[in-house]
Motif scaffolding. Structure first.
Motif, PDB file in Angstrom:
ATOM      1  N   LEU A 130      -3.095 -71.291 114.825  1.00  0.00           N
ATOM      2  CA  LEU A 130      -3.483 -69.730 114.884  1.00  0.00           C
ATOM      3  C   LEU A 130      -4.747 -68.825 114.922  1.00  0.00           C
ATOM      4  N   ALA A 162      -2.292 -62.932 114.899  1.00  0.00           N
ATOM      5  CA  ALA A 162      -1.437 -64.503 114.201  1.00  0.00           C
ATOM      6  C   ALA A 162      -0.567 -65.210 115.589  1.00  0.00           C
ATOM      7  N   SER A 198      -2.894 -65.887 100.323  1.00  0.00           N
ATOM      8  CA  SER A 198      -3.448 -66.383 101.403  1.00  0.00           C
ATOM      9  C   SER A 198      -2.122 -67.091 102.510  1.00  0.00           C
ATOM     10  N   LEU A 224      -0.245 -65.155 105.013  1.00  0.00           N
ATOM     11  CA  LEU A 224       0.283 -65.449 106.541  1.00  0.00           C
ATOM     12  C   LEU A 224       1.621 -65.549 106.786  1.00  0.00           C
ATOM     13  N   ILE A 268      -4.474 -74.768 110.972  1.00  0.00           N
ATOM     14  CA  ILE A 268      -4.420 -74.418 110.482  1.00  0.00           C
ATOM     15  C   ILE A 268      -4.415 -75.863 109.812  1.00  0.00           C
TER      16      ILE A 268
END
Length: 534
Positions: free
Chosen positions: A307, A212, A336, A340, A312
């Protein structure tokens, strides 16, 4: 020893009563307990082996930690030499676990060494006192300066990476709404994660397996992506693929405009225009300033939201974004987008984590463990009660009352601490019952010896309690030391055993020398016995 003032007797009874009452919430449904005041909601939490759940053993990528440190050193060397206006040829390279740079002029070698040695810092903690440094700078000859990261510095960085990873893993797991997860270091480069009640660890693994690491960078429009795929990537840029299928190439500049560490919040929401799931984010003051400057200077150009080295989305900056907040869209589902947001709120892992071991304990197996543990506890307690009654008669009744209160106090203290009860923890409680009875046995046998020595009943009872004190304290202190060592050295179930055993030792000393003695003192005052029924 047998005399109790009214206030002292009241203090003993109130202490035992209050501690025992702390165990009461365990006998009510959890939904009902949640309606009680916050101070009354403390209760025991069943461990992984009792209620089922997921067990994961994660390994930190130590090679990544080492590579990241060398890359950091390379960038620091390049910046330091440029700031000092010292020329170098061939660039700054990473070779054989070291960073090397060739100084253009021979006369600049010594000034360059002096500047680069400023990058070396003493290692923190105990290592700092031994003169160890996190970077060794040496003249390799021929105008080449070599910077090496020593092994102690690598281990120290790995240790700090593990500590930071544990904090981030804990935040990510807690975001799932799980109860009392166990997250702790194991060995040099591994993290143990136990999540009671979680039967499907798939989503948990996905959350923990992603670093992340979010970055906001500009898209390099000087080179078309198809040419970049043929190897024509500018030195200050790199080729990245999109996160959503089908894979789309992007040429993205390496310079990071704003890092994910500047985020203060991230929430899953819906776009008011399209109704699609998006992730709304907010920057801190520093991030908001940098984001505002970047969007102001690059109006009309695309920038990439990256990311974990995947793009993204890459929207075009239509106007300066000065509010310190925005949203990320990228063909998200509700799940999702929520995942995130969890990752961004928890922060980026400093290094990738790999699942090296995975186990799932079903609730059926956990229930079977509870039933077997209860059976062992019942059988052991009944046998102890019968033994004490047959051997010491009325005084056996006194001992059994004290042991029952002792067990209730153990559960009360464990509930007060919100402790996690495991199967070894139950074993520790059963063992404590035996230890508690052993204390009473020592006292009663000492009373018998005093009676055989010619003392009268009251004098023998008083001497029995007084002279058994030192022996019982010695035995319980040594057992408590063993429990403390098990707690600090052991992990997982071993620590659960140590906690219950240690608490049991404390309650045993309390019940043996205050509660049992108080009961016997009341009986002596009431009966004024001429003989002892023992």
């Amino acid at each position: 020893m047998l005399y109790f003032t009214r206030w002292r007797a009241l203090g003993v009874i109130l202490t035992a009563l209050i501690v025992c009452l702390c165990a009461v919430p365990n006998f009510f449904p959890e939904e009902q307990v949640k309606t009680w005041p916050a101070w009354a909601q403390r209760r025991l939490v069943l461990g992984l082996d009792l209620q089922g759940g997921s067990y994961l053993l994660l390994e930190v990528d130590s090679a990544y930690v080492k590579k990241e440190r060398l890359d950091q050193v390379r960038d620091e060397v390049r910046r330091t030499l440029r700031d000092a206006k010292i020329g170098f040829t061939g660039g700054v390279t990473v070779r054989n676990d070291a960073v090397e740079v060739r100084i253009t002029k021979e006369t600049d070698v010594q000034p360059a060494l002096a500047k680069l040695r400023e990058l070396s810092q003493p290692l923190g903690g105990l290592m700092g006192s031994s003169g160890q440094r996190d970077l060794e700078v040496a003249d390799a000859g021929g105008g080449v300066i070599r910077l090496t990261v020593p092994q102690p510095a690598t281990l120290d960085r790995l240790r700090r990476t593990i500590e930071q990873s544990i904090q981030i893993v804990e935040r990510r797991v807690n975001e799932l709404g799980t109860v009392e997860p166990v997250i702790q270091r194991q060995g040099n480069d591994r993290i143990l994660v136990q999540v009671p009640g979680l039967q499907d660890p798939t989503r948990l693994k996905e959350l923990l397996g992603r670093t992340a690491k979010m970055e906001f960078r500009m898209v390099d429009t000087s080179v078309p992506p198809d040419q970049a795929q043929q190897g024509r990537v500018p030195p200050e840029s790199e080729l990245l693929m999109s996160a959503s299928p089908p894979p789309t190439p992007y040429v993205v500049k390496k310079q990071v405009l704003v890092a994910g560490g500047d985020l203060t919040d991230a929430q899953a929401s819906f776009d008011q225009r399209t109704g699609e799931p998006v992730v709304s984010f907010k920057f801190n003051t520093s991030g908001a300033r940098k984001f505002s400057q970047a969007t102001t200077e690059n109006v009309g150009l695309p920038f990439a939201i990256v990311l974990d080295n995947k793009v993204i989305s890459a929207p075009v900056i239509r106007e300066p974004i000065t509010g310190g907040q925005g949203q990320i869209s990228g063909n998200f589902t509700v799940q999702s987008a929520n995942d995130l947001a969890i990752l961004l709120r928890a922060g980026a892992l400093p290094a990738p984590l790999t699942v090296v071991e995975e186990r799932t304990v079903g609730p059926g197996l956990g229930q079977d463990s509870i039933e077997k543990g209860e059976l062992a506890a019942y059988v052991g307690s009944i046998l102890v009660i019968i033994f004490m009654l047959l051997t010491y008669r009325l005084f056996g009744v006194f001992a059994n009352i004290a042991v029952a209160i002792n067990v209730a106090m153990i559960f009360g203290l464990l509930s007060l601490l919100n402790a996690t009860l495991t199967l070894p923890g139950i074993a520790g409680i059963v063992l404590t019952v035996g230890i508690a009875v052993d204390s009473n046995v020592l006292i009663y046998e000492r009373i018998r010896e005093e009676l055989r020595g010619g003392r009268n009943a009251i004098s023998a009872i008083d001497a029995g309690f007084k002279r058994a004190l030192a022996t019982i304290l010695d035995s319980n202190i040594t057992t408590f030391i063993a429990a403390a060592v098990l707690f600090y050295i052991g992990t997982g179930p071993v620590r659960g055993f140590a906690v219950t055993l240690g608490i049991g030792i404390i309650t045993t000393v309390f019940t043996a020398f205050t509660l049992t003695r108080l009961i016997v003192a009341w009986w002596v005052r009431w009966k004024r016995p001429q003989s002892v029924p023992i």
